[in-house]
Design a protein around this motif. Structure first.
Motif, PDB file in Angstrom:
ATOM      1  N   ARG A  10       0.707  -1.251  -0.126  1.00 41.95           N
ATOM      2  CA  ARG A  10       0.068  -0.088   0.125  1.00 41.95           C
ATOM      3  C   ARG A  10       0.844   1.143  -0.052  1.00 41.95           C
ATOM      4  O   ARG A  10       0.660   2.139  -0.643  1.00 41.95           O
ATOM      5  CB  ARG A  10      -1.025   0.061   1.274  1.00 41.95           C
ATOM      6  CG  ARG A  10      -1.797   1.165   1.089  1.00 41.95           C
ATOM      7  CD  ARG A  10      -2.908   1.279   2.019  1.00 41.95           C
ATOM      8  NE  ARG A  10      -3.787   2.327   1.916  1.00 41.95           N
ATOM      9  CZ  ARG A  10      -4.933   2.539   2.542  1.00 41.95           C
ATOM     10  NH1 ARG A  10      -5.588   1.634   3.313  1.00 41.95           N
ATOM     11  NH2 ARG A  10      -5.504   3.832   2.281  1.00 41.95           N
ATOM     12  N   GLU A  13       2.183   1.704  -3.493  1.00 38.23           N
ATOM     13  CA  GLU A  13       1.035   2.249  -4.240  1.00 38.23           C
ATOM     14  C   GLU A  13       0.885   3.635  -4.113  1.00 38.23           C
ATOM     15  O   GLU A  13       0.693   4.593  -5.102  1.00 38.23           O
ATOM     16  CB  GLU A  13      -0.054   1.385  -4.251  1.00 38.23           C
ATOM     17  CG  GLU A  13      -0.035  -0.020  -4.689  1.00 38.23           C
ATOM     18  CD  GLU A  13      -1.105  -1.047  -4.583  1.00 38.23           C
ATOM     19  OE1 GLU A  13      -2.089  -0.700  -3.746  1.00 38.23           O
ATOM     20  OE2 GLU A  13      -1.297  -1.852  -5.118  1.00 38.23           O
ATOM     21  N   ASP A  14       0.953   3.997  -2.748  1.00 39.32           N
ATOM     22  CA  ASP A  14       0.680   5.429  -2.448  1.00 39.32           C
ATOM     23  C   ASP A  14       1.723   6.325  -2.988  1.00 39.32           C
ATOM     24  O   ASP A  14       1.393   7.415  -3.728  1.00 39.32           O
ATOM     25  CB  ASP A  14       0.424   5.763  -1.025  1.00 39.32           C
ATOM     26  CG  ASP A  14      -0.451   5.015  -0.359  1.00 39.32           C
ATOM     27  OD1 ASP A  14      -1.537   4.829  -1.266  1.00 39.32           O
ATOM     28  OD2 ASP A  14      -0.721   4.680   1.031  1.00 39.32           O
TER      29      ASP A  14
END
Length: 170
Positions: A10, A13-14
């Protein structure tokens, strides 16, 4: 272990999404796509450039739609934002990068073998504060200062590299 892996994915991806958002600014403003440029900001986000502050998507859109900006685009320009250093903290993030605005010379320099030449018109430090909302990441605050050797740009770069807000400093 799986929870740890999911958290790492995550975060990656951020970071990718934020880098893409920041990199989208140049193509949007160079295409004079005012709506696309404004959409990068949160509805009440700010854009502080030297002594000019825009508040909200509507003011960013108005800047890109302005005759002055459209003349710049028609003359040939490139807003290039370099790779961003991104620090994510939950649903908030800080990013920092440098940018150049290049302007096309109407006439090449004498004895130039290049048909088109560009001059660096502006070099700046850029500090971004972002938040994750229902539609993804958006800019809540962008501060931009000329890289003129003074403390204002240096403070933005230093704070951005540390992952801390720009504050109201120099």
């Amino acid at each position: 272990m799986l929870t740890e892996l999911l958290a790492r994915v995550r975060r990656l991806e951020d970071e990718r999404d934020i880098a893409r958002l920041i990199a989208s600014y140049g193509p949007a403003v160079d295409a004079a796509d005012a709506a696309a440029a404004a959409e990068l900001w949160a509805e009440t986000g700010t854009y502080d450039v030297e002594n000019w502050q825009m508040v909200g998507q509507a003011e960013v859109q108005a800047m890109v739609s302005s005759s002055a900006h459209r003349e710049l685009v028609a003359a040939g320009c490139s807003h290039f934002l370099g790779p961003a250093v991104v620090t994510v903290d939950g649903d908030g993030a800080i990013a920092v990068c440098e940018s150049l605005v290049l302007l096309r010379r109407p006439e090449p320099l004498p004895d130039s073998k290049v048909a088109q030449e560009y001059l660096v018109w502006r070099a700046a430090a850029n500090h971004f504060e972002l938040t994750r909302g229902p539609d993804g990441w958006r800019i809540t605050k962008r501060s931009s200062r000329m890289l003129d050797g003074g403390p204002r740009a240096h403070a933005l770069l230093t704070r951005g590299l540390r992952g801390v807000p720009a504050g109201d400093g120099p």
